[in-house]
Scaffold this motif. Structure first.
Motif, short mmCIF file in Angstrom:
data_model
loop_
_atom_site.label_atom_id
_atom_site.label_comp_id
_atom_site.label_asym_id
_atom_site.label_seq_id
_atom_site.Cartn_x
_atom_site.Cartn_y
_atom_site.Cartn_z
N ILE A 1 51.21 -44.33 -46.50
CA ILE A 1 50.63 -42.63 -45.18
C ILE A 1 49.49 -42.18 -45.68
O ILE A 1 48.39 -42.67 -44.98
N SER A 2 49.19 -42.05 -46.75
CA SER A 2 47.82 -41.75 -46.92
C SER A 2 46.77 -42.90 -46.73
O SER A 2 45.66 -42.51 -45.83
N SER A 3 46.95 -43.99 -47.11
CA SER A 3 46.34 -45.12 -47.34
C SER A 3 45.55 -45.71 -45.75
O SER A 3 45.11 -45.67 -45.60
N GLY A 4 46.74 -45.49 -44.68
CA GLY A 4 47.24 -45.33 -43.31
C GLY A 4 46.18 -44.35 -42.65
O GLY A 4 45.04 -44.78 -42.20
N ALA A 5 46.37 -43.35 -42.95
CA ALA A 5 45.51 -42.13 -42.49
C ALA A 5 43.60 -42.49 -42.90
O ALA A 5 42.47 -41.84 -42.37
N PHE B 1 42.57 -36.73 -35.47
CA PHE B 1 43.16 -37.43 -34.46
C PHE B 1 43.20 -38.45 -35.07
O PHE B 1 44.81 -39.14 -34.75
N SER B 2 42.82 -38.84 -35.13
CA SER B 2 41.92 -40.60 -35.43
C SER B 2 43.12 -41.40 -37.00
O SER B 2 43.61 -41.89 -36.90
N ALA B 3 42.70 -40.09 -37.58
CA ALA B 3 43.53 -40.24 -39.27
C ALA B 3 45.63 -40.01 -38.71
O ALA B 3 45.92 -40.77 -39.48
N PHE B 4 45.71 -38.68 -38.32
CA PHE B 4 47.13 -39.03 -37.49
C PHE B 4 47.59 -39.51 -37.48
O PHE B 4 48.74 -40.88 -37.52
#
Length: 367
Positions: free
Chosen positions: A124-128, A151-154
């Motif tokens: 999840i963090s790598s995707g964020a 917003f983009s990270a979430f």
């Protein structure tokens, strides 16, 4: 002393919650009281200490003015901005993020039944990071203003969550092994995309900001960000607390959980959604801060035992204290330059975790 038990189906035998061998339980109420007092003192220290020296008495007066809505004199205007608008929201957000990471660490370790799991094992963090770096390096979503990065990270964290779920899902259900394998593999893919973005962007401050975010930073903390993150973390903590008995059953294996009336596949889906929501929200405002979700659950289990009700009561406070001090050290060690807070948590976490392994290796090994 009362014994926490896993939920059971009608007519089934009551089964005690798992307990780490050799652990000496510390009573939870006094431990919670002590941690709460330590957290309060840590918050005050986090506000009072920094590159700009402000006296303790002055800090207390300015904090009270902010909390009570009182006025400050012209001579205190600059100090008030530092205390109330910069440091105070930062230490509060650090406490909330630390609590969330610690609690999610407990949940993820139950979800995948792996002592080495942490909130970031699902990718999840790598995707964020992909979404965050799109804003930092290329100015994406500029129309969202100060909320563009979060917003983009979430959103990218949610997209990563959906992709991991789609890959890990099978006709037989959501198995722990497939979750770990899918999350790890996709995390490497997201990291590759992030690396290409960094190398493809212009050098300079943007690349440095991207690296700070990848290693974790609370430098962008503001009061408007605190309520949403706090509400999400609190909701996650409440849900985990209610399902603590079911987590005990899941820790004993799928067959035992099913015999006790806990559908393991449905519980894993629920855990996956809750951990993804909390992790995505936390990472969106703080970046990828490692080791909190890995180390704190193990440390707490060695203190209070393996019952999830006890661990989930203590771990959030312990995580909050740890991250408040880690963030303070990140500001002070090379002041006025700020270190990524993830560097500090790793520097603290690696030796502490190795010490825990030597002193309680049987617990970490799950035996």
């Amino acid at each position: 002393m009362s014994r926490t038990t896993a939920p059971r189906a009608e007519g089934s035998r009551r089964v005690p919650a798992p307990r780490a061998e050799g652990s000496r339980r510390i009573p939870v109420p006094p431990l919670l009281t002590g941690l709460a007092l330590v957290l309060l003192a840590s918050l005050v220290c986090g506000v009072a200490l920094g590159a700009t020296g402000i006296g303790w008495g002055r800090v207390a007066r300015l904090m009270w003015a902010g909390l009570s809505g009182g006025s400050v004199g012209a001579d205190d205007a600059g100090a008030y901005t530092i205390v109330w608008e910069i440091r105070f929201p930062r230490v509060v957000l650090a406490a909330v993020v630390g609590a969330g990471l610690a609690a999610v660490g407990v949940a993820v370790q139950a979800l995948v039944r792996n002592a080495l799991a942490d909130p970031f094992v699902l990718g999840i963090s790598s995707g964020a990071a992909v979404g965050a770096n799109a804003v930092i390096l290329f100015g994406a979503l500029a129309g969202f203003g100060v909320w563009a990065l979060s917003f983009s990270a979430f959103v990218s964290a949610l997209a990563a969550t959906a992709l991991v779920y789609a890959v890990a899902r099978s006709p037989l259900g959501l198995s722990p092994l497939r979750l770990v394998l899918a999350g790890t593999a996709l995390a490497y893919g997201f990291q590759a995309v992030t690396t290409v973005m960094v190398f493809g962007a212009e050098r300079g401050e943007a690349a440095r900001s991207a690296m700070m975010w990848l290693l974790g930073s609370l430098g962008g903390a503001t009061w408007p960000k605190v309520p949403l993150v706090a509400a999400t973390v609190l909701a996650g903590l409440l849900w985990l607390g209610v399902r603590a008995g079911a987590l005990d059953a899941l820790a004993m294996g799928d067959e035992t959980a099913a015999a006790l009336g806990v559908p393991p596949d449905r519980l894993r889906r629920e855990l996956f959604v809750v951990t993804a929501a909390v992790t995505g929200t936390v990472v969106a405002v703080s970046g990828a801060i490692g080791f909190v979700g890995l180390m704190v659950p193990h440390l707490v289990r060695m203190l209070v035992g393996a019952s999830h009700a006890r661990v989930l009561a203590v771990a959030p406070l312990a995580g909050a204290v740890l991250l408040v001090w880690a963030d303070l050290l990140s500001r002070l060690l090379l002041a006025p330059t700020e270190l990524p807070v993830g560097v500090v948590t790793a520097a603290l976490g690696v030796p502490a975790f190795l010490l825990l392994m030597r002193r309680g290796g049987h617990a970490l090994a799950g035996r």
